[in-house]
Design a protein around this motif. Structure first.
Motif, mmCIF file in Angstrom:
data_model
loop_
_atom_site.group_PDB
_atom_site.id
_atom_site.type_symbol
_atom_site.label_atom_id
_atom_site.label_comp_id
_atom_site.label_asym_id
_atom_site.label_seq_id
_atom_site.Cartn_x
_atom_site.Cartn_y
_atom_site.Cartn_z
ATOM 1 N N ASN A 22 0.826 -1.210 0.000
ATOM 2 C CA ASN A 22 0.000 0.000 0.000
ATOM 3 C C ASN A 22 0.859 1.259 0.000
ATOM 4 O OD1 ASN A 22 -2.464 -1.362 -0.052
ATOM 5 N ND2 ASN A 22 -2.606 -1.459 2.174
ATOM 6 N N ARG A 23 1.917 1.269 0.812
ATOM 7 C CA ARG A 23 2.822 2.423 0.825
ATOM 8 C C ARG A 23 3.521 2.577 -0.516
ATOM 9 N NH1 ARG A 23 5.930 0.547 5.530
ATOM 10 N NH2 ARG A 23 7.701 1.313 4.357
ATOM 11 N N TYR A 24 3.941 1.458 -1.100
ATOM 12 C CA TYR A 24 4.618 1.473 -2.395
ATOM 13 C C TYR A 24 3.700 2.052 -3.470
ATOM 14 C CZ TYR A 24 7.338 -0.277 -6.359
ATOM 15 O OH TYR A 24 8.072 -0.376 -7.513
ATOM 16 N N LYS A 29 2.211 6.611 -7.131
ATOM 17 C CA LYS A 29 1.276 7.642 -7.589
ATOM 18 C C LYS A 29 1.893 9.031 -7.419
ATOM 19 C CE LYS A 29 -2.925 5.015 -6.745
ATOM 20 N NZ LYS A 29 -4.132 4.873 -5.927
ATOM 21 N N GLN A 30 2.569 9.250 -6.292
ATOM 22 C CA GLN A 30 3.232 10.532 -6.064
ATOM 23 C C GLN A 30 4.336 10.743 -7.087
ATOM 24 O OE1 GLN A 30 4.513 10.006 -2.006
ATOM 25 N NE2 GLN A 30 2.668 10.959 -1.157
ATOM 26 N N ALA A 33 2.908 11.800 -10.432
ATOM 27 C CA ALA A 33 2.515 13.214 -10.407
ATOM 28 C C ALA A 33 3.742 14.118 -10.480
ATOM 29 C CB ALA A 33 1.697 13.520 -9.148
ATOM 30 N N LEU A 34 4.801 13.770 -9.771
ATOM 31 C CA LEU A 34 6.035 14.560 -9.819
ATOM 32 C C LEU A 34 6.675 14.514 -11.199
ATOM 33 C CD1 LEU A 34 7.770 13.880 -6.397
ATOM 34 C CD2 LEU A 34 7.014 16.069 -7.301
ATOM 35 N N SER A 35 6.556 13.394 -11.875
ATOM 36 C CA SER A 35 7.100 13.267 -13.224
ATOM 37 C C SER A 35 6.421 14.252 -14.171
ATOM 38 C CB SER A 35 6.922 11.839 -13.725
ATOM 39 O OG SER A 35 7.377 11.713 -15.049
ATOM 40 N N VAL A 36 5.107 14.373 -14.057
ATOM 41 C CA VAL A 36 4.370 15.329 -14.886
ATOM 42 C C VAL A 36 4.813 16.750 -14.552
ATOM 43 C CG1 VAL A 36 2.072 16.302 -15.338
ATOM 44 C CG2 VAL A 36 2.381 13.817 -15.219
ATOM 45 N N GLU A 37 4.948 17.046 -13.271
ATOM 46 C CA GLU A 37 5.378 18.382 -12.846
ATOM 47 C C GLU A 37 6.794 18.682 -13.335
ATOM 48 O OE1 GLU A 37 5.975 20.937 -8.706
ATOM 49 O OE2 GLU A 37 4.940 19.017 -8.641
ATOM 50 N N LEU A 38 7.677 17.691 -13.245
ATOM 51 C CA LEU A 38 9.053 17.872 -13.694
ATOM 52 C C LEU A 38 9.100 18.177 -15.191
ATOM 53 C CD1 LEU A 38 12.111 17.754 -13.228
ATOM 54 C CD2 LEU A 38 11.956 15.269 -13.580
ATOM 55 N N LYS A 39 8.368 17.420 -15.986
ATOM 56 C CA LYS A 39 8.363 17.659 -17.430
ATOM 57 C C LYS A 39 7.781 19.031 -17.761
ATOM 58 C CE LYS A 39 8.586 13.004 -19.215
ATOM 59 N NZ LYS A 39 7.964 11.960 -20.029
ATOM 60 N N THR A 40 6.784 19.460 -17.011
ATOM 61 C CA THR A 40 6.200 20.784 -17.231
ATOM 62 C C THR A 40 7.233 21.878 -17.007
ATOM 63 O OG1 THR A 40 4.003 19.987 -16.595
ATOM 64 C CG2 THR A 40 4.367 22.366 -16.494
ATOM 65 N N VAL A 41 7.997 21.765 -15.930
ATOM 66 C CA VAL A 41 9.013 22.770 -15.628
ATOM 67 C C VAL A 41 10.151 22.706 -16.646
ATOM 68 C CG1 VAL A 41 10.698 23.542 -13.923
ATOM 69 C CG2 VAL A 41 8.417 22.867 -13.195
#
Length: 91
Positions: A22-24, A29-30, A33-41
């Motif tokens: 469950n933690r994994y 998922k986090q 989401a960070l991957s999308v944010e990183l590519k945006t920047v």
């Protein structure tokens, strides 16, 4: 999809496995989401490079992110094509 009822006896170790899974899943998922944010920047900064409004290079962006210059250029190029972005012309 919910898991079906188990027909076996739980042990502390099997419960621990479920907790870790469950933690994994939550971390995955986090990370997505960070991957999308990183590519945006990266795209934003890449556009600054193409607009010559920064002295950074695609290679420097790649070095900071851990990607190759070619991959950074491809990510920016694909986003530019998708968004219809073109660098401003020099006056």
């Amino acid at each position: 999809m919910p898991r079906r009822a188990r027909a076996y006896k739980e042990t502390p170790t099997s419960q621990k496995l479920d907790e870790v899974v469950n933690r994994y899943d939550k971390v995955e998922k986090q990370l997505a989401a960070l991957s999308v944010e990183l590519k945006t920047v990266v795209v934003e900064l890449g556009r600054e490079v193409l607009s010559k409004s920064t002295n950074l290079t695609m290679a420097e962006i790649g070095r900071r992110v851990g990607w190759t210059r070619e991959y950074v250029s491809r990510v920016v190029s694909e986003a530019n094509e998708r968004d219809g972005w073109v660098p401003p012309t020099e006056s």
